[in-house]
Design a protein around this motif. Structure first.
Motif, PDB file in Angstrom:
ATOM      1  N   LYS A  45       0.871  -1.168   0.000  1.00  0.00           N
ATOM      2  CA  LYS A  45       0.000   0.000   0.000  1.00  0.00           C
ATOM      3  C   LYS A  45       0.910   1.220   0.000  1.00  0.00           C
ATOM      4  O   LYS A  45       2.055   1.148   0.454  1.00  0.00           O
ATOM      5  N   THR A  46       0.389   2.326  -0.488  1.00  0.00           N
ATOM      6  CA  THR A  46       1.164   3.561  -0.463  1.00  0.00           C
ATOM      7  C   THR A  46       0.418   4.631   0.322  1.00  0.00           C
ATOM      8  O   THR A  46      -0.804   4.575   0.476  1.00  0.00           O
ATOM      9  N   GLN A  47       1.183   5.586   0.800  1.00  0.00           N
ATOM     10  CA  GLN A  47       0.649   6.746   1.495  1.00  0.00           C
ATOM     11  C   GLN A  47       1.375   7.969   0.954  1.00  0.00           C
ATOM     12  O   GLN A  47       2.602   8.045   1.012  1.00  0.00           O
ATOM     13  N   LEU A  48       0.615   8.907   0.414  1.00  0.00           N
ATOM     14  CA  LEU A  48       1.211  10.132  -0.105  1.00  0.00           C
ATOM     15  C   LEU A  48       1.387  11.122   1.027  1.00  0.00           C
ATOM     16  O   LEU A  48       0.432  11.474   1.716  1.00  0.00           O
ATOM     17  N   VAL A  49       2.632  11.528   1.227  1.00  0.00           N
ATOM     18  CA  VAL A  49       2.978  12.532   2.230  1.00  0.00           C
ATOM     19  C   VAL A  49       3.866  13.537   1.497  1.00  0.00           C
ATOM     20  O   VAL A  49       3.627  13.794   0.328  1.00  0.00           O
ATOM     21  N   SER A  50       4.880  14.090   2.105  1.00  0.00           N
ATOM     22  CA  SER A  50       5.831  14.922   1.365  1.00  0.00           C
ATOM     23  C   SER A  50       6.862  13.984   0.748  1.00  0.00           C
ATOM     24  O   SER A  50       8.047  14.043   1.009  1.00  0.00           O
TER      25      SER A  50
END
Length: 99
Positions: A45-50
């Protein structure tokens, strides 16, 4: 498409995810104090942050799995990747959740 900060849907690992795992294997071995003959990405899974956090389920032999979290900086910030966390003693059936 996942929302910024939210965890995306689970997907089967592809060659790009496996390359990330291959580069993180020595770091995972150092962190766990174990040597892994197998280190195969299964799902992620991915998580978009900076940048992007990758939460990856990795098969490490027999019935054992790890969940690793890898942070990839934005390309404008160098694009480097680092192992930021891991969870041991996971099974094939354990869902990937934020950690």
């Amino acid at each position: 498409m996942p929302l910024c900060g939210g965890l995306g849907e689970s997907a089967n690992a592809d060659d790009d995810i496996q390359k990330i795992c291959d580069s993180m294997k020595p770091h995972a071995e150092e962190k766990t104090g174990k040597s892994f003959a197998v280190f195969t990405a299964k799902t992620y899974k991915t998580q978009l942050v900076s940048g992007t956090n990758y939460f990856i389920k990795v098969h490490v032999g027999e019935e054992e799995h790890l969940h690793i979290r890898v942070y990839k900086k934005l390309q404008c910030n160098g694009g480097e990747i680092e192992l930021t966390s891991l969870q041991e003693n996971k099974s094939h059936h354990d869902p990937i959740v934020y950690f």
